[in-house]
Design a protein around this motif. Structure first.
Motif, PDB file in Angstrom:
ATOM      1  N   GLU A 142       0.829  -1.199   0.000  1.00  0.00           N
ATOM      2  CA  GLU A 142       0.000   0.000   0.000  1.00  0.00           C
ATOM      3  C   GLU A 142       0.870   1.257   0.000  1.00  0.00           C
ATOM      4  O   GLU A 142       2.080   1.204   0.208  1.00  0.00           O
ATOM      5  CB  GLU A 142      -0.897   0.014   1.245  1.00  0.00           C
ATOM      6  CG  GLU A 142      -0.096   0.083   2.535  1.00  0.00           C
ATOM      7  CD  GLU A 142      -0.937   0.299   3.785  1.00  0.00           C
ATOM      8  OE1 GLU A 142      -2.161   0.206   3.733  1.00  0.00           O
ATOM      9  OE2 GLU A 142      -0.325   0.576   4.830  1.00  0.00           O
ATOM     10  N   LYS A 143       0.223   2.372  -0.258  1.00  0.00           N
ATOM     11  CA  LYS A 143       0.805   3.709  -0.099  1.00  0.00           C
ATOM     12  C   LYS A 143       2.203   3.803  -0.723  1.00  0.00           C
ATOM     13  O   LYS A 143       2.351   3.745  -1.932  1.00  0.00           O
ATOM     14  CB  LYS A 143       0.824   4.079   1.383  1.00  0.00           C
ATOM     15  CG  LYS A 143      -0.564   4.054   2.026  1.00  0.00           C
ATOM     16  CD  LYS A 143      -0.505   4.386   3.505  1.00  0.00           C
ATOM     17  CE  LYS A 143      -1.890   4.275   4.140  1.00  0.00           C
ATOM     18  NZ  LYS A 143      -1.859   4.513   5.598  1.00  0.00           N
ATOM     19  N   ASP A 144       3.242   3.917   0.120  1.00  0.00           N
ATOM     20  CA  ASP A 144       4.617   4.116  -0.376  1.00  0.00           C
ATOM     21  C   ASP A 144       5.453   2.843  -0.336  1.00  0.00           C
ATOM     22  O   ASP A 144       6.680   2.918  -0.413  1.00  0.00           O
ATOM     23  CB  ASP A 144       5.322   5.193   0.464  1.00  0.00           C
ATOM     24  CG  ASP A 144       4.681   6.550   0.302  1.00  0.00           C
ATOM     25  OD1 ASP A 144       4.436   6.958  -0.846  1.00  0.00           O
ATOM     26  OD2 ASP A 144       4.403   7.210   1.324  1.00  0.00           O
ATOM     27  N   GLU A 145       4.832   1.684  -0.207  1.00  0.00           N
ATOM     28  CA  GLU A 145       5.612   0.451  -0.060  1.00  0.00           C
ATOM     29  C   GLU A 145       6.245  -0.011  -1.364  1.00  0.00           C
ATOM     30  O   GLU A 145       7.241  -0.724  -1.356  1.00  0.00           O
ATOM     31  CB  GLU A 145       4.728  -0.657   0.531  1.00  0.00           C
ATOM     32  CG  GLU A 145       4.377  -0.397   1.987  1.00  0.00           C
ATOM     33  CD  GLU A 145       3.595  -1.541   2.606  1.00  0.00           C
ATOM     34  OE1 GLU A 145       3.797  -1.793   3.806  1.00  0.00           O
ATOM     35  OE2 GLU A 145       2.780  -2.184   1.912  1.00  0.00           O
ATOM     36  N   VAL A 146       5.643   0.382  -2.511  1.00  0.00           N
ATOM     37  CA  VAL A 146       6.251   0.079  -3.814  1.00  0.00           C
ATOM     38  C   VAL A 146       6.291   1.384  -4.596  1.00  0.00           C
ATOM     39  O   VAL A 146       5.286   1.821  -5.156  1.00  0.00           O
ATOM     40  CB  VAL A 146       5.448  -0.982  -4.588  1.00  0.00           C
ATOM     41  CG1 VAL A 146       6.075  -1.217  -5.968  1.00  0.00           C
ATOM     42  CG2 VAL A 146       5.401  -2.304  -3.810  1.00  0.00           C
TER      43      VAL A 146
ATOM     44  N   ASP B 100      12.752   4.321  -7.367  1.00  0.00           N
ATOM     45  CA  ASP B 100      13.971   4.479  -6.560  1.00  0.00           C
ATOM     46  C   ASP B 100      14.106   5.889  -5.986  1.00  0.00           C
ATOM     47  O   ASP B 100      14.743   6.083  -4.952  1.00  0.00           O
ATOM     48  CB  ASP B 100      15.206   4.133  -7.396  1.00  0.00           C
ATOM     49  CG  ASP B 100      15.270   2.646  -7.724  1.00  0.00           C
ATOM     50  OD1 ASP B 100      14.562   1.859  -7.048  1.00  0.00           O
ATOM     51  OD2 ASP B 100      16.007   2.270  -8.657  1.00  0.00           O
ATOM     52  N   ASP B 101      13.477   6.882  -6.676  1.00  0.00           N
ATOM     53  CA  ASP B 101      13.550   8.256  -6.176  1.00  0.00           C
ATOM     54  C   ASP B 101      12.423   8.569  -5.192  1.00  0.00           C
ATOM     55  O   ASP B 101      12.272   9.713  -4.748  1.00  0.00           O
ATOM     56  CB  ASP B 101      13.549   9.262  -7.328  1.00  0.00           C
ATOM     57  CG  ASP B 101      12.269   9.197  -8.167  1.00  0.00           C
ATOM     58  OD1 ASP B 101      11.350   8.422  -7.803  1.00  0.00           O
ATOM     59  OD2 ASP B 101      12.191   9.915  -9.180  1.00  0.00           O
TER      60      ASP B 101
ATOM     61  N   SER C 203       4.673  -3.331 -11.549  1.00  0.00           N
ATOM     62  CA  SER C 203       4.525  -4.769 -11.355  1.00  0.00           C
ATOM     63  C   SER C 203       5.873  -5.438 -11.103  1.00  0.00           C
ATOM     64  O   SER C 203       6.007  -6.303 -10.222  1.00  0.00           O
ATOM     65  CB  SER C 203       3.853  -5.391 -12.587  1.00  0.00           C
ATOM     66  OG  SER C 203       3.795  -6.787 -12.484  1.00  0.00           O
ATOM     67  N   LYS C 204       6.886  -5.021 -11.854  1.00  0.00           N
ATOM     68  CA  LYS C 204       8.228  -5.604 -11.668  1.00  0.00           C
ATOM     69  C   LYS C 204       8.775  -5.286 -10.278  1.00  0.00           C
ATOM     70  O   LYS C 204       9.343  -6.150  -9.604  1.00  0.00           O
ATOM     71  CB  LYS C 204       9.176  -5.075 -12.752  1.00  0.00           C
ATOM     72  CG  LYS C 204       8.865  -5.623 -14.147  1.00  0.00           C
ATOM     73  CD  LYS C 204       9.780  -5.008 -15.196  1.00  0.00           C
ATOM     74  CE  LYS C 204       9.441  -5.555 -16.594  1.00  0.00           C
ATOM     75  NZ  LYS C 204      10.234  -4.887 -17.650  1.00  0.00           N
ATOM     76  N   LYS C 205       8.590  -4.038  -9.849  1.00  0.00           N
ATOM     77  CA  LYS C 205       9.077  -3.636  -8.527  1.00  0.00           C
ATOM     78  C   LYS C 205       8.266  -4.346  -7.435  1.00  0.00           C
ATOM     79  O   LYS C 205       8.808  -4.743  -6.401  1.00  0.00           O
ATOM     80  CB  LYS C 205       8.955  -2.110  -8.377  1.00  0.00           C
ATOM     81  CG  LYS C 205       9.555  -1.536  -7.093  1.00  0.00           C
ATOM     82  CD  LYS C 205      11.082  -1.581  -7.118  1.00  0.00           C
ATOM     83  CE  LYS C 205      11.700  -0.768  -5.985  1.00  0.00           C
ATOM     84  NZ  LYS C 205      11.687   0.686  -6.212  1.00  0.00           N
ATOM     85  N   TRP C 206       6.971  -4.497  -7.666  1.00  0.00           N
ATOM     86  CA  TRP C 206       6.085  -5.204  -6.727  1.00  0.00           C
ATOM     87  C   TRP C 206       6.609  -6.622  -6.491  1.00  0.00           C
ATOM     88  O   TRP C 206       6.750  -7.062  -5.353  1.00  0.00           O
ATOM     89  CB  TRP C 206       4.671  -5.221  -7.298  1.00  0.00           C
ATOM     90  CG  TRP C 206       3.563  -5.687  -6.393  1.00  0.00           C
ATOM     91  CD1 TRP C 206       2.696  -4.896  -5.708  1.00  0.00           C
ATOM     92  CD2 TRP C 206       3.161  -7.040  -6.119  1.00  0.00           C
ATOM     93  NE1 TRP C 206       1.781  -5.664  -5.012  1.00  0.00           N
ATOM     94  CE2 TRP C 206       2.054  -6.982  -5.248  1.00  0.00           C
ATOM     95  CE3 TRP C 206       3.636  -8.286  -6.508  1.00  0.00           C
ATOM     96  CZ2 TRP C 206       1.408  -8.128  -4.771  1.00  0.00           C
ATOM     97  CZ3 TRP C 206       3.003  -9.427  -6.028  1.00  0.00           C
ATOM     98  CH2 TRP C 206       1.908  -9.344  -5.174  1.00  0.00           C
ATOM     99  N   LYS C 207       6.908  -7.326  -7.579  1.00  0.00           N
ATOM    100  CA  LYS C 207       7.396  -8.707  -7.468  1.00  0.00           C
ATOM    101  C   LYS C 207       8.765  -8.765  -6.791  1.00  0.00           C
ATOM    102  O   LYS C 207       9.027  -9.661  -5.978  1.00  0.00           O
ATOM    103  CB  LYS C 207       7.463  -9.358  -8.854  1.00  0.00           C
ATOM    104  CG  LYS C 207       6.101  -9.645  -9.459  1.00  0.00           C
ATOM    105  CD  LYS C 207       6.236 -10.171 -10.882  1.00  0.00           C
ATOM    106  CE  LYS C 207       4.870 -10.372 -11.521  1.00  0.00           C
ATOM    107  NZ  LYS C 207       4.980 -10.750 -12.945  1.00  0.00           N
ATOM    108  N   ALA C 208       9.614  -7.807  -7.116  1.00  0.00           N
ATOM    109  CA  ALA C 208      10.939  -7.772  -6.493  1.00  0.00           C
ATOM    110  C   ALA C 208      10.829  -7.511  -4.997  1.00  0.00           C
ATOM    111  O   ALA C 208      11.568  -8.084  -4.187  1.00  0.00           O
ATOM    112  CB  ALA C 208      11.791  -6.689  -7.147  1.00  0.00           C
ATOM    113  N   THR C 209       9.876  -6.658  -4.624  1.00  0.00           N
ATOM    114  CA  THR C 209       9.652  -6.365  -3.205  1.00  0.00           C
ATOM    115  C   THR C 209       9.070  -7.580  -2.493  1.00  0.00           C
ATOM    116  O   THR C 209       9.423  -7.863  -1.342  1.00  0.00           O
ATOM    117  CB  THR C 209       8.695  -5.158  -3.057  1.00  0.00           C
ATOM    118  OG1 THR C 209       9.195  -4.070  -3.840  1.00  0.00           O
ATOM    119  CG2 THR C 209       8.568  -4.729  -1.603  1.00  0.00           C
TER     120      THR C 209
END
Length: 437
Positions: free
Chosen positions: A137-141, A144-145, A156-162
């Protein structure tokens, strides 16, 4: 006033005892926990029909929750009124130290929670809220800036990496069930008493069907096949855990996991860009489109009487069942906004009234996607051709025959608009708006 200090758990869109974040934290706290639910008249009074199936679903679910709580020697206290009125009664009846609940991200919910938190604080009570209805939620994904994503694929890519660093653990609420406040059962207000009717609607089961998830990527686009889970309603009202569903999706089908990521994405967009929840386009320049907004044409679309069988099938399915197949939602939405040049907000409001699984963030996000004014890398000139969509996704016309059996009869109307003419008209209208003409 009861002298025993208690804590409150406020059920909202998390109607289950298992794997419930806020409930888990409430039950682990030092005081016994009294669960409550509020049939919020600020929301109910806006509903246009006394036959709203979602109210009946909530009522049915609360009845089940009440039975489960009664077996634990506790009860669910259900109010019909405003949240403020409910909490005014509660602080008079009980010695309350803390109120626990789960986050809600919609504009009304944020305003409501701020108001209730202020009232509670005046009475020496603190409000504690937790993440439960989404994975991130919110700022979790974010980028990088630290800025929010506005395009789905990189999100989606960052979501999966997280997710790789994040354990989708279940909250073991059952370990603490003995911490529910022990009190005699209280009656739930009847639907009739609240001004609603029983509709005899058929609601989808809350079972997570592994076989459908396994084949989801191959079957999801074909409306004649039972290729989707129909779990949207259960996610909307929290009768199943999104964490449990994500765990299944990770093991069984990445495409299905993508649907859960879309859901998180639109909630994130609503959080960072709240104007989308207040009737404005994500991309401001699209608010200058000169919509035709023909009311007779809108009525034909609503009824499923456009002369385009795939569009009509979808609208009739929605009106009769409260559900519409995902692929067909895109076709019907594109048709309204682009073939008829009717403001997407009209369609958004119709879906909001009819869909059993309606939630503001996804409904708004998907309508803006279809209209070309939302979070989408593809520009506005993607216009679905209903004939090609039919040929590709309902080639044997099974879905159409089910919902529009008369489509080959002389009584069935001619298409209300020519596809090629409508496509050119749409492109011209959008271009003029975006040029500021």
């Amino acid at each position: 006033m009861a002298n025993t200090p208690i804590n409150i758990f406020w059920f909202r869109r998390d109607l289950r005892l298992t794997d419930n974040a806020g409930l888990y934290h409430a039950l682990k706290s030092s005081n016994p926990v009294l669960p409550i639910f509020i049939f919020d008249t600020n929301i109910l009074d806006q509903l246009p029909s006394q036959d709203d199936r979602r109210v009946e679903f909530i009522h049915n679910t609360l009845t089940t929750l009440q039975q489960q709580l009664n077996e634990l020697g506790s009860t669910l206290v259900v109010f019909h009124g405003t949240p403020m009125d409910a909490f005014k009664k509660l602080v008079q009846q009980y010695t309350i130290e803390k109120v626990f609940t789960n986050h809600d991200y919609e504009p009304y919910a944020l305003e409501r929670d701020n108001t209730i938190a202020g009232f509670l604080l005046q009475n020496g009570i603190t409000l504690h809220t937790y993440k439960d209805q989404v994975i991130f939620e919110k700022d979790e994904v974010v980028k990088d800036d630290g800025k929010p994503y506005t395009v789905f694929t990189p999100y989606s890519k960052k979501w999966k990496a997280t997710l790789n660093k994040f354990y989708l653990k279940s909250y073991p609420t059952e370990k603490y069930h003995n911490n529910f406040y022990k009190v005699a059962a209280k009656a739930i207000p009847s639907l009739k008493a609240m001004g609603f009717n029983k509709t005899a609607a058929l609601f989808p089961p809350d079972d997570i069907d592994n076989s459908i998830i396994k084949k989801y990527d191959k079957q999801r686009d074909f409306p004649a096949i039972e290729g989707t889970t129909h779990l949207g309603m259960h996610l909307r009202f929290g009768t199943i855990s999104v964490r449990a569903l994500a765990q299944k999706a990770m093991k069984l089908n990445e495409t299905y996991l993508g649907e859960l990521i879309w859901r998180d994405f639109f909630q994130m967009i609503l959080w960072h860009f709240p104007h989308v929840g207040k009737g404005l386009a994500f991309k401001a320049e699209y608010d200058f489109i000169k919509w035709r907004n023909n009311e007779d044409e809108f009525a034909r679309w609503c009824k499923g009487n456009t002369g385009y069988p795939i569009v009509d099938a979808g609208m009739r399915e929605l009106n009769e069942t409260g559900f519409m197949h995902n692929r067909v939602r895109m076709i019907t939405a594109s048709f309204l906004a682009k073939h008829l040049l009717i403001d997407w907000r009209w369609g958004e409001a119709w879906f909001a009234e009819k869909l059993l699984d309606f939630e503001l963030a996804s409904n708004n996000g998907n309508w803006q996607w279809a209209a070309g004014c939302g979070c989408d890398a593809a520009p506005y000139f993607r216009i679905f051709n209903p004939y090609l969509q039919t040929k590709k996704f309902d080639p044997e016309l099974k879905y159409i025959r089910k919902w529009v059996p008369e489509f080959e009869e002389l009584t069935y109307p001619q298409p209300m608009v020519d596809h090629e003419m409508a496509r050119k008209r749409c492109l011209k209208t959008y271009k003029m708006a975006l040029k500021g003409e």
